[in-house]
Design a protein around this motif. Structure first.
Motif, PDB file in Angstrom:
ATOM      1  N   MET A   1      36.932  44.112  31.722  1.00 24.04           N
ATOM      2  CA  MET A   1      36.673  42.801  32.090  1.00 24.04           C
ATOM      3  C   MET A   1      36.545  42.663  33.512  1.00 24.04           C
ATOM      4  N   PRO A   2      35.575  41.967  34.051  1.00 25.70           N
ATOM      5  CA  PRO A   2      35.390  41.663  35.522  1.00 25.70           C
ATOM      6  C   PRO A   2      36.583  40.487  35.886  1.00 25.70           C
ATOM      7  N   GLU A   3      36.777  40.822  37.201  1.00 23.03           N
ATOM      8  CA  GLU A   3      38.092  40.033  37.753  1.00 23.03           C
ATOM      9  C   GLU A   3      37.225  38.594  38.259  1.00 23.03           C
ATOM     10  N   SER A   4      37.831  37.541  38.007  1.00 21.91           N
ATOM     11  CA  SER A   4      37.254  36.334  38.563  1.00 21.91           C
ATOM     12  C   SER A   4      37.346  36.169  40.005  1.00 21.91           C
ATOM     13  N   PRO A   5      36.038  35.848  40.846  1.00 26.21           N
ATOM     14  CA  PRO A   5      35.685  35.887  42.217  1.00 26.21           C
ATOM     15  C   PRO A   5      36.453  34.586  42.769  1.00 26.21           C
ATOM     16  N   ILE A   6      36.589  33.561  41.861  1.00 25.04           N
ATOM     17  CA  ILE A   6      37.409  32.561  42.011  1.00 25.04           C
ATOM     18  C   ILE A   6      39.122  32.470  42.416  1.00 25.04           C
ATOM     19  N   ARG A   7      39.476  33.466  41.568  1.00 27.67           N
ATOM     20  CA  ARG A   7      40.922  33.504  41.618  1.00 27.67           C
ATOM     21  C   ARG A   7      41.533  34.743  42.280  1.00 27.67           C
ATOM     22  N   LYS A   8      40.533  35.827  42.554  1.00 23.40           N
ATOM     23  CA  LYS A   8      41.070  37.009  42.940  1.00 23.40           C
ATOM     24  C   LYS A   8      41.706  36.959  44.493  1.00 23.40           C
ATOM     25  N   LEU A   9      41.440  36.115  45.158  1.00 24.08           N
ATOM     26  CA  LEU A   9      42.067  35.976  46.628  1.00 24.08           C
ATOM     27  C   LEU A   9      43.314  35.148  46.523  1.00 24.08           C
ATOM     28  N   ASN A 115      32.529  33.292  34.984  1.00 15.91           N
ATOM     29  CA  ASN A 115      33.021  33.531  33.635  1.00 15.91           C
ATOM     30  C   ASN A 115      32.060  33.955  32.618  1.00 15.91           C
ATOM     31  N   TYR A 116      30.712  33.821  32.866  1.00 15.27           N
ATOM     32  CA  TYR A 116      29.644  34.009  31.735  1.00 15.27           C
ATOM     33  C   TYR A 116      29.770  35.561  31.830  1.00 15.27           C
ATOM     34  N   ASN A 117      30.132  36.127  32.993  1.00 14.52           N
ATOM     35  CA  ASN A 117      30.019  37.884  33.052  1.00 14.52           C
ATOM     36  C   ASN A 117      31.224  38.186  32.095  1.00 14.52           C
ATOM     37  N   GLY A 118      32.284  37.575  32.273  1.00  8.84           N
ATOM     38  CA  GLY A 118      33.776  37.755  31.511  1.00  8.84           C
ATOM     39  C   GLY A 118      33.426  37.568  29.929  1.00  8.84           C
ATOM     40  N   PHE A 119      32.793  36.504  29.768  1.00 11.79           N
ATOM     41  CA  PHE A 119      32.686  36.075  28.062  1.00 11.79           C
ATOM     42  C   PHE A 119      31.690  37.200  27.496  1.00 11.79           C
ATOM     43  N   SER A 120      30.547  37.710  28.501  1.00 13.58           N
ATOM     44  CA  SER A 120      29.544  38.427  27.928  1.00 13.58           C
ATOM     45  C   SER A 120      30.530  40.048  27.653  1.00 13.58           C
ATOM     46  N   THR A 121      31.205  40.463  28.526  1.00 10.22           N
ATOM     47  CA  THR A 121      31.875  41.664  28.637  1.00 10.22           C
ATOM     48  C   THR A 121      32.754  41.429  27.154  1.00 10.22           C
ATOM     49  N   ALA A 122      33.527  40.539  27.095  1.00  9.57           N
ATOM     50  CA  ALA A 122      34.272  40.432  25.779  1.00  9.57           C
ATOM     51  C   ALA A 122      33.556  40.457  24.531  1.00  9.57           C
ATOM     52  N   SER A 123      32.344  39.852  24.575  1.00  9.69           N
ATOM     53  CA  SER A 123      31.534  39.867  23.249  1.00  9.69           C
ATOM     54  C   SER A 123      30.607  41.050  23.119  1.00  9.69           C
ATOM     55  N   GLY A 124      30.621  41.865  24.187  1.00  5.29           N
ATOM     56  CA  GLY A 124      29.928  43.313  23.943  1.00  5.29           C
ATOM     57  C   GLY A 124      28.431  42.939  24.407  1.00  5.29           C
ATOM     58  N   VAL A 125      28.212  41.744  24.861  1.00  7.63           N
ATOM     59  CA  VAL A 125      26.935  41.382  25.220  1.00  7.63           C
ATOM     60  C   VAL A 125      26.374  41.800  26.722  1.00  7.63           C
ATOM     61  N   LYS A 126      25.091  42.120  26.772  1.00  9.16           N
ATOM     62  CA  LYS A 126      24.537  42.542  28.234  1.00  9.16           C
ATOM     63  C   LYS A 126      23.907  41.242  28.993  1.00  9.16           C
ATOM     64  N   ALA A 345      30.484  34.972  47.209  1.00  8.71           N
ATOM     65  CA  ALA A 345      29.366  34.473  46.037  1.00  8.71           C
ATOM     66  C   ALA A 345      29.098  35.763  45.314  1.00  8.71           C
ATOM     67  N   ALA A 346      29.271  36.967  45.808  1.00  8.39           N
ATOM     68  CA  ALA A 346      28.725  38.178  45.131  1.00  8.39           C
ATOM     69  C   ALA A 346      29.136  38.065  43.495  1.00  8.39           C
ATOM     70  N   GLY A 347      30.320  37.759  43.495  1.00  9.73           N
ATOM     71  CA  GLY A 347      30.942  37.669  41.936  1.00  9.73           C
ATOM     72  C   GLY A 347      30.093  36.755  41.083  1.00  9.73           C
ATOM     73  N   PHE A 348      29.214  35.709  41.454  1.00  7.61           N
ATOM     74  CA  PHE A 348      28.375  35.173  40.906  1.00  7.61           C
ATOM     75  C   PHE A 348      27.176  35.639  40.422  1.00  7.61           C
ATOM     76  N   TYR A 349      26.768  36.846  41.030  1.00  8.31           N
ATOM     77  CA  TYR A 349      25.840  37.558  40.700  1.00  8.31           C
ATOM     78  C   TYR A 349      25.910  38.764  39.676  1.00  8.31           C
ATOM     79  N   SER A 350      25.000  39.177  38.763  1.00  9.36           N
ATOM     80  CA  SER A 350      25.297  40.442  38.078  1.00  9.36           C
ATOM     81  C   SER A 350      24.589  41.562  38.904  1.00  9.36           C
ATOM     82  N   THR A 351      23.424  41.230  39.437  1.00 13.63           N
ATOM     83  CA  THR A 351      22.681  42.199  40.071  1.00 13.63           C
ATOM     84  C   THR A 351      23.661  42.788  41.271  1.00 13.63           C
TER      85      THR A 351
END
Ligand SMILES: Cc1ncc(COP(=O)(O)O)c(C=O)c1O
Length: 386
Positions: A1-9, A115-126, A345-351
Protein backbone atom coordinates in the motif's frame (compact mmCIF):
# COMPACT_ATOMS: atom_id res chain seq x y z
CA UNK A 1 0.00 0.00 0.00
CA UNK A 2 1.29 3.50 -0.84
CA UNK A 3 1.60 5.88 2.09
CA UNK A 4 -0.56 9.00 2.17
CA UNK A 5 1.36 12.07 0.95
CA UNK A 6 -0.99 14.13 3.10
CA UNK A 7 -0.28 12.35 6.35
CA UNK A 8 3.26 11.03 5.95
CA UNK A 9 4.92 14.18 7.31
CA UNK A 10 2.96 14.08 10.56
CA UNK A 11 5.91 12.73 12.66
CA UNK A 12 8.05 15.68 11.48
CA UNK A 13 5.27 18.07 12.48
CA UNK A 14 4.97 16.45 15.91
CA UNK A 15 8.72 16.80 16.40
CA UNK A 16 8.59 20.48 15.37
CA UNK A 17 5.72 21.09 17.79
CA UNK A 18 7.65 19.45 20.61
CA UNK A 19 10.41 21.96 19.93
CA UNK A 20 7.84 24.71 20.48
CA UNK A 21 7.26 25.73 16.86
CA UNK A 22 3.82 26.89 15.79
CA UNK A 23 2.63 25.14 12.62
CA UNK A 24 0.11 26.36 10.06
CA UNK A 25 -1.46 23.21 8.64
CA UNK A 26 -2.04 23.59 4.92
CA UNK A 27 -1.62 19.89 4.23
CA UNK A 28 -4.96 18.37 5.06
CA UNK A 29 -8.54 19.03 3.91
CA UNK A 30 -10.04 19.24 7.37
CA UNK A 31 -12.19 22.39 7.27
CA UNK A 32 -12.34 24.65 10.35
CA UNK A 33 -16.00 25.44 9.49
CA UNK A 34 -18.64 24.61 12.10
CA UNK A 35 -20.97 21.64 11.53
CA UNK A 36 -24.60 22.80 10.92
CA UNK A 37 -26.48 23.15 14.22
CA UNK A 38 -29.39 20.98 12.96
CA UNK A 39 -27.01 18.02 12.65
CA UNK A 40 -25.48 18.51 16.10
CA UNK A 41 -28.93 18.96 17.65
CA UNK A 42 -30.14 15.71 16.08
CA UNK A 43 -27.42 13.83 17.95
CA UNK A 44 -28.03 15.68 21.21
CA UNK A 45 -31.79 15.14 21.04
CA UNK A 46 -31.87 11.53 19.94
CA UNK A 47 -34.13 9.28 21.97
CA UNK A 48 -32.49 6.09 20.72
CA UNK A 49 -32.28 3.36 23.35
CA UNK A 50 -30.37 0.76 21.36
CA UNK A 51 -27.72 1.81 18.88
CA UNK A 52 -28.60 -0.94 16.40
CA UNK A 53 -27.24 -1.77 12.94
CA UNK A 54 -29.06 0.03 10.16
CA UNK A 55 -29.95 -1.59 6.84
CA UNK A 56 -26.82 -2.37 4.79
CA UNK A 57 -27.82 0.12 2.10
CA UNK A 58 -28.54 2.79 4.73
CA UNK A 59 -31.74 3.87 6.49
CA UNK A 60 -34.62 4.22 4.04
CA UNK A 61 -35.78 7.58 5.44
CA UNK A 62 -32.25 8.93 4.95
CA UNK A 63 -31.97 7.63 1.38
CA UNK A 64 -35.34 9.16 0.47
CA UNK A 65 -34.14 12.53 1.77
CA UNK A 66 -30.87 12.16 -0.15
CA UNK A 67 -32.83 11.55 -3.36
CA UNK A 68 -34.76 14.80 -2.65
CA UNK A 69 -31.43 16.59 -2.21
CA UNK A 70 -30.31 15.32 -5.63
CA UNK A 71 -33.59 16.41 -7.22
CA UNK A 72 -32.94 19.92 -5.90
CA UNK A 73 -29.58 19.66 -7.69
CA UNK A 74 -31.18 18.57 -11.01
CA UNK A 75 -30.11 14.94 -10.52
CA UNK A 76 -33.08 12.58 -10.76
CA UNK A 77 -32.47 9.40 -8.75
CA UNK A 78 -34.60 7.27 -6.45
CA UNK A 79 -33.60 6.06 -3.00
CA UNK A 80 -33.05 2.61 -4.56
CA UNK A 81 -30.19 4.08 -6.61
CA UNK A 82 -28.33 5.05 -3.41
CA UNK A 83 -26.17 3.03 -1.00
CA UNK A 84 -25.03 4.80 2.15
CA UNK A 85 -21.37 4.08 2.95
CA UNK A 86 -18.81 4.77 5.65
CA UNK A 87 -17.56 7.95 3.99
CA UNK A 88 -16.82 8.55 0.35
CA UNK A 89 -13.77 6.38 1.02
CA UNK A 90 -15.85 3.23 1.38
CA UNK A 91 -17.97 4.27 -1.62
CA UNK A 92 -14.77 4.31 -3.71
CA UNK A 93 -13.71 0.94 -2.40
CA UNK A 94 -17.13 -0.61 -3.14
CA UNK A 95 -17.16 0.93 -6.64
CA UNK A 96 -13.71 -0.42 -7.47
CA UNK A 97 -14.58 -3.87 -6.09
CA UNK A 98 -17.92 -4.00 -7.90
CA UNK A 99 -16.76 -3.12 -11.42
CA UNK A 100 -13.20 -4.41 -11.60
CA UNK A 101 -11.34 -7.67 -11.22
CA UNK A 102 -7.69 -8.02 -10.33
CA UNK A 103 -5.53 -6.76 -13.19
CA UNK A 104 -8.22 -4.48 -14.65
CA UNK A 105 -7.39 -0.88 -15.45
CA UNK A 106 -8.85 2.49 -14.54
CA UNK A 107 -7.90 5.71 -16.32
CA UNK A 108 -7.57 8.77 -14.06
CA UNK A 109 -6.44 12.29 -14.96
CA UNK A 110 -3.54 13.18 -12.67
CA UNK A 111 -2.76 14.81 -10.31
CA UNK A 112 -5.58 13.03 -8.44
CA UNK A 113 -6.77 12.47 -4.86
CA UNK A 114 -3.91 10.37 -3.54
CA UNK A 115 -6.06 7.71 -1.92
CA UNK A 116 -7.25 6.58 -5.38
CA UNK A 117 -3.82 4.93 -5.53
CA UNK A 118 -4.44 3.19 -2.21
CA UNK A 119 -7.92 1.96 -3.18
CA UNK A 120 -6.60 0.71 -6.52
CA UNK A 121 -3.79 -1.19 -4.81
CA UNK A 122 -6.24 -2.68 -2.31
CA UNK A 123 -8.48 -3.83 -5.20
CA UNK A 124 -5.59 -5.15 -7.33
CA UNK A 125 -6.46 -2.61 -10.01
CA UNK A 126 -3.94 -0.76 -12.18
CA UNK A 127 -4.17 3.03 -12.37
CA UNK A 128 -3.47 4.35 -15.85
CA UNK A 129 -2.82 8.10 -15.55
CA UNK A 130 -3.39 10.88 -18.07
CA UNK A 131 -1.39 13.96 -17.18
CA UNK A 132 -3.24 17.26 -16.84
CA UNK A 133 -1.04 20.34 -16.74
CA UNK A 134 -0.67 23.34 -14.47
CA UNK A 135 -0.25 25.53 -17.59
CA UNK A 136 -3.82 24.55 -18.62
CA UNK A 137 -5.15 25.10 -15.09
CA UNK A 138 -5.49 21.25 -14.94
CA UNK A 139 -8.32 21.17 -17.50
CA UNK A 140 -9.39 17.82 -18.95
CA UNK A 141 -6.53 16.53 -21.16
CA UNK A 142 -7.47 16.07 -24.85
CA UNK A 143 -9.94 13.19 -25.09
CA UNK A 144 -7.67 11.43 -27.64
CA UNK A 145 -5.17 10.95 -24.79
CA UNK A 146 -7.79 8.87 -22.96
CA UNK A 147 -8.73 6.92 -26.06
CA UNK A 148 -5.10 5.96 -26.71
CA UNK A 149 -4.93 4.29 -23.30
CA UNK A 150 -8.08 2.18 -23.53
CA UNK A 151 -7.37 -1.57 -23.65
CA UNK A 152 -9.45 -4.72 -23.21
CA UNK A 153 -8.73 -4.43 -19.48
CA UNK A 154 -9.99 -0.85 -19.10
CA UNK A 155 -13.19 -0.78 -17.07
CA UNK A 156 -13.61 2.82 -16.03
CA UNK A 157 -12.56 6.44 -16.15
CA UNK A 158 -12.48 8.23 -12.80
CA UNK A 159 -12.70 12.00 -12.38
CA UNK A 160 -12.93 14.22 -9.34
CA UNK A 161 -15.21 17.21 -9.95
CA UNK A 162 -14.40 19.76 -8.65
CA UNK A 163 -10.95 18.38 -8.18
CA UNK A 164 -8.84 17.57 -5.22
CA UNK A 165 -5.92 18.49 -5.44
CA UNK A 166 -6.36 20.84 -8.43
CA UNK A 167 -9.55 22.78 -7.62
CA UNK A 168 -10.48 22.40 -11.29
CA UNK A 169 -14.19 22.37 -12.17
CA UNK A 170 -14.99 20.39 -15.34
CA UNK A 171 -17.27 22.15 -17.82
CA UNK A 172 -20.43 20.66 -19.31
CA UNK A 173 -18.48 20.30 -22.57
CA UNK A 174 -15.75 18.27 -20.89
CA UNK A 175 -18.33 16.00 -19.22
CA UNK A 176 -19.97 15.46 -22.62
CA UNK A 177 -16.62 14.44 -24.14
CA UNK A 178 -16.14 11.92 -21.34
CA UNK A 179 -19.72 10.70 -21.77
CA UNK A 180 -19.15 10.04 -25.47
CA UNK A 181 -16.00 8.04 -24.87
CA UNK A 182 -17.40 5.86 -22.08
CA UNK A 183 -20.48 5.10 -24.17
CA UNK A 184 -18.36 4.29 -27.22
CA UNK A 185 -16.13 1.85 -25.31
CA UNK A 186 -18.78 0.67 -22.82
CA UNK A 187 -16.92 1.82 -19.72
CA UNK A 188 -18.05 3.18 -16.37
CA UNK A 189 -17.57 6.86 -15.62
CA UNK A 190 -17.01 7.38 -11.91
CA UNK A 191 -17.26 10.96 -10.70
CA UNK A 192 -16.14 11.87 -7.22
CA UNK A 193 -18.43 14.83 -6.55
CA UNK A 194 -17.82 15.25 -2.82
CA UNK A 195 -17.04 18.96 -3.35
CA UNK A 196 -20.17 19.63 -5.49
CA UNK A 197 -21.26 22.68 -3.45
CA UNK A 198 -17.80 24.26 -3.44
CA UNK A 199 -17.87 26.03 -6.81
CA UNK A 200 -16.98 29.68 -7.28
CA UNK A 201 -17.16 32.62 -9.66
CA UNK A 202 -20.79 32.01 -10.63
CA UNK A 203 -20.02 28.80 -12.54
CA UNK A 204 -22.45 25.88 -12.09
CA UNK A 205 -21.47 22.32 -11.30
CA UNK A 206 -22.50 19.83 -13.99
CA UNK A 207 -22.91 16.32 -12.63
CA UNK A 208 -22.40 13.19 -14.72
CA UNK A 209 -25.95 12.17 -13.77
CA UNK A 210 -27.29 15.35 -15.40
CA UNK A 211 -25.88 14.11 -18.69
CA UNK A 212 -28.62 12.32 -20.69
CA UNK A 213 -27.85 8.77 -21.81
CA UNK A 214 -25.21 8.06 -19.15
CA UNK A 215 -27.56 6.15 -16.82
CA UNK A 216 -25.90 2.76 -17.32
CA UNK A 217 -22.36 4.16 -17.07
CA UNK A 218 -22.40 6.80 -14.34
CA UNK A 219 -21.38 6.18 -10.73
CA UNK A 220 -21.28 9.10 -8.31
CA UNK A 221 -19.13 9.07 -5.18
CA UNK A 222 -20.50 11.43 -2.55
CA UNK A 223 -19.91 12.37 1.06
CA UNK A 224 -21.17 14.56 3.90
CA UNK A 225 -17.60 15.14 5.13
CA UNK A 226 -16.89 18.45 3.45
CA UNK A 227 -20.44 19.53 2.49
CA UNK A 228 -21.48 19.89 6.14
CA UNK A 229 -18.02 19.91 7.68
CA UNK A 230 -18.78 16.48 9.14
CA UNK A 231 -15.56 14.61 8.32
CA UNK A 232 -15.81 12.60 11.55
CA UNK A 233 -19.35 11.38 10.86
CA UNK A 234 -17.96 8.92 8.28
CA UNK A 235 -20.96 9.01 5.98
CA UNK A 236 -20.88 8.96 2.20
CA UNK A 237 -22.82 7.34 -0.60
CA UNK A 238 -22.69 5.59 -3.92
CA UNK A 239 -25.24 6.66 -6.51
CA UNK A 240 -25.98 4.93 -9.79
CA UNK A 241 -28.95 4.22 -12.07
CA UNK A 242 -27.23 0.99 -13.15
CA UNK A 243 -29.22 -1.61 -11.20
CA UNK A 244 -26.69 -4.40 -11.84
CA UNK A 245 -23.96 -2.23 -10.32
CA UNK A 246 -26.08 -1.30 -7.29
CA UNK A 247 -26.95 -4.98 -6.77
CA UNK A 248 -23.26 -5.91 -6.75
CA UNK A 249 -22.23 -2.99 -4.52
CA UNK A 250 -24.95 -4.02 -2.07
CA UNK A 251 -23.13 -7.34 -1.54
CA UNK A 252 -20.08 -5.39 -0.38
CA UNK A 253 -22.38 -3.33 1.84
CA UNK A 254 -23.91 -6.47 3.31
CA UNK A 255 -20.48 -7.94 4.05
CA UNK A 256 -19.66 -4.97 6.27
CA UNK A 257 -23.19 -5.09 7.75
CA UNK A 258 -24.14 -1.43 8.13
CA UNK A 259 -23.02 2.18 7.82
CA UNK A 260 -22.83 4.04 11.18
CA UNK A 261 -26.32 4.47 12.64
CA UNK A 262 -25.80 7.55 14.81
CA UNK A 263 -23.98 9.40 12.04
CA UNK A 264 -26.87 8.67 9.66
CA UNK A 265 -29.22 10.45 12.07
CA UNK A 266 -26.93 13.49 12.08
CA UNK A 267 -26.47 13.34 8.30
CA UNK A 268 -30.21 13.05 7.67
CA UNK A 269 -30.78 16.15 9.80
CA UNK A 270 -27.94 17.93 7.99
CA UNK A 271 -30.05 17.81 4.83
CA UNK A 272 -32.23 20.50 6.47
CA UNK A 273 -29.28 22.89 6.71
CA UNK A 274 -30.49 26.34 5.59
CA UNK A 275 -29.12 27.72 2.31
CA UNK A 276 -27.65 30.68 4.23
CA UNK A 277 -25.10 28.24 5.78
CA UNK A 278 -23.79 27.30 2.33
CA UNK A 279 -23.83 30.91 1.13
CA UNK A 280 -21.68 31.94 4.11
CA UNK A 281 -19.30 29.01 3.68
CA UNK A 282 -18.88 29.71 -0.01
CA UNK A 283 -18.21 33.39 0.59
CA UNK A 284 -15.57 32.46 3.17
CA UNK A 285 -13.81 30.04 0.80
CA UNK A 286 -13.78 32.55 -2.05
CA UNK A 287 -12.11 35.07 0.28
CA UNK A 288 -9.55 32.49 1.37
CA UNK A 289 -8.86 31.35 -2.17
CA UNK A 290 -8.30 34.92 -3.32
CA UNK A 291 -5.97 35.66 -0.39
CA UNK A 292 -3.97 32.51 -1.04
CA UNK A 293 -3.71 32.78 -4.82
CA UNK A 294 -2.91 36.52 -4.80
CA UNK A 295 -0.27 35.92 -2.13
CA UNK A 296 1.33 32.99 -3.93
CA UNK A 297 1.38 34.78 -7.28
CA UNK A 298 3.46 37.55 -5.72
CA UNK A 299 6.24 35.17 -4.65
CA UNK A 300 9.07 35.04 -7.14
CA UNK A 301 9.32 31.73 -9.01
CA UNK A 302 5.96 30.40 -7.81
CA UNK A 303 3.37 29.30 -10.38
CA UNK A 304 -0.17 28.54 -9.35
CA UNK A 305 -3.33 27.31 -11.06
CA UNK A 306 -6.41 29.30 -10.00
CA UNK A 307 -9.01 26.89 -8.60
CA UNK A 308 -12.73 27.27 -9.43
CA UNK A 309 -13.85 24.77 -6.86
CA UNK A 310 -13.09 22.64 -3.78
CA UNK A 311 -10.55 24.19 -1.39
CA UNK A 312 -7.18 23.11 -2.70
CA UNK A 313 -4.62 24.39 -5.11
CA UNK A 314 -1.43 23.08 -6.64
CA UNK A 315 1.54 25.45 -6.61
CA UNK A 316 4.79 24.96 -8.46
CA UNK A 317 7.77 26.13 -6.43
CA UNK A 318 11.31 27.09 -7.40
CA UNK A 319 12.64 23.94 -5.71
CA UNK A 320 13.85 20.61 -7.12
CA UNK A 321 12.16 18.36 -4.63
CA UNK A 322 9.13 19.54 -2.69
CA UNK A 323 9.27 16.46 -0.48
CA UNK A 324 12.63 17.61 0.83
CA UNK A 325 11.38 21.20 1.06
CA UNK A 326 8.30 20.17 3.07
CA UNK A 327 10.43 18.23 5.58
CA UNK A 328 12.94 21.08 5.77
CA UNK A 329 10.10 23.52 6.58
CA UNK A 330 9.23 21.42 9.62
CA UNK A 331 12.71 20.37 10.71
CA UNK A 332 14.98 23.30 9.96
CA UNK A 333 13.00 26.47 9.33
CA UNK A 334 10.94 28.95 11.25
CA UNK A 335 9.89 32.55 10.75
CA UNK A 336 9.22 34.17 14.12
CA UNK A 337 8.89 30.63 15.48
CA UNK A 338 6.19 29.80 12.94
CA UNK A 339 6.30 27.35 10.05
CA UNK A 340 3.91 25.68 7.60
CA UNK A 341 3.05 22.11 6.74
CA UNK A 342 2.27 21.39 3.08
CA UNK A 343 1.62 18.23 1.08
CA UNK A 344 4.31 17.41 -1.51
CA UNK A 345 2.43 16.91 -4.79
CA UNK A 346 4.37 13.94 -6.22
CA UNK A 347 2.10 11.62 -4.22
CA UNK A 348 -0.89 12.94 -6.19
CA UNK A 349 0.61 11.64 -9.44
CA UNK A 350 1.12 8.04 -10.36
CA UNK A 351 3.65 8.77 -13.12
CA UNK A 352 7.06 8.62 -11.40
CA UNK A 353 9.09 11.83 -11.41
CA UNK A 354 6.14 14.15 -12.15
CA UNK A 355 5.09 16.94 -9.80
CA UNK A 356 8.35 16.87 -7.86
CA UNK A 357 8.47 20.67 -7.63
CA UNK A 358 4.79 21.06 -6.75
CA UNK A 359 2.90 21.18 -3.47
CA UNK A 360 -0.78 20.95 -2.63
CA UNK A 361 -2.21 23.60 -0.35
CA UNK A 362 -5.58 23.25 1.38
CA UNK A 363 -7.07 26.65 2.17
CA UNK A 364 -8.90 25.50 5.25
CA UNK A 365 -7.49 28.18 7.58
CA UNK A 366 -8.98 31.61 8.18
CA UNK A 367 -7.89 34.58 6.10
CA UNK A 368 -5.41 36.02 8.61
CA UNK A 369 -3.73 32.65 9.14
CA UNK A 370 -3.49 32.15 5.38
CA UNK A 371 -1.79 35.53 4.98
CA UNK A 372 0.76 34.55 7.62
CA UNK A 373 1.25 31.12 6.06
CA UNK A 374 1.96 32.65 2.63
CA UNK A 375 4.46 35.05 4.23
CA UNK A 376 6.21 32.11 5.90
CA UNK A 377 6.44 30.29 2.56
CA UNK A 378 7.86 33.39 0.92
CA UNK A 379 10.54 33.81 3.60
CA UNK A 380 11.35 30.10 3.49
CA UNK A 381 11.89 30.13 -0.27
CA UNK A 382 14.35 33.03 0.15
CA UNK A 383 16.69 30.92 2.25
CA UNK A 384 15.99 27.34 1.12
CA UNK A 385 18.76 25.61 -0.83
CA UNK A 386 18.13 22.24 -2.46
C1 LIG B 1 -11.77 13.87 -3.53
C2 LIG B 1 -12.11 13.13 -2.29
N1 LIG B 1 -12.82 12.02 -2.38
C3 LIG B 1 -13.13 11.30 -1.30
C4 LIG B 1 -12.71 11.69 -0.05
C5 LIG B 1 -13.07 10.82 1.10
O1 LIG B 1 -13.74 11.47 2.07
P1 LIG B 1 -14.65 10.77 3.18
O2 LIG B 1 -14.25 9.34 3.27
O3 LIG B 1 -14.36 11.53 4.43
O4 LIG B 1 -16.04 10.94 2.71
C6 LIG B 1 -11.96 12.86 0.10
C7 LIG B 1 -11.45 13.30 1.41
O5 LIG B 1 -10.67 14.20 1.56
C8 LIG B 1 -11.65 13.60 -1.06
O6 LIG B 1 -10.92 14.71 -1.00
Amino acid sequence: MPESPIRKLVPYAEEAQKKGKNIYYLNIGQPDIKTPQVALDAIKNTTIETLAYSRSEGAESYRIKISDYYKRNSIVVSHNDIIVTTGGSEALLFAFGSIMDEGDEIIIPEPFYANYNGFSTASGVKVVPVISKIEDNFALPPIEEFEKLITAKTKAILICNPGNPTGYLYSKEEIKQLADIVKKHDLFLIADEVYREFVYDGVDHYSILQEPGLEEHAIIIDSVSKRYSMCGARIGYLVSKNTEFIKTALKFAQARLSPPTLAQIASEAALDTPQSYFDDVKEEYVKRRNTLIEGLEKIEGVKVAKPNGAFYCIAELPVKNSDHFAKWLLESFDYNNDTVMVAPAAGFYSTPGVGLNQIRIAYVLNNESLKTAVKILEEALKVYKD
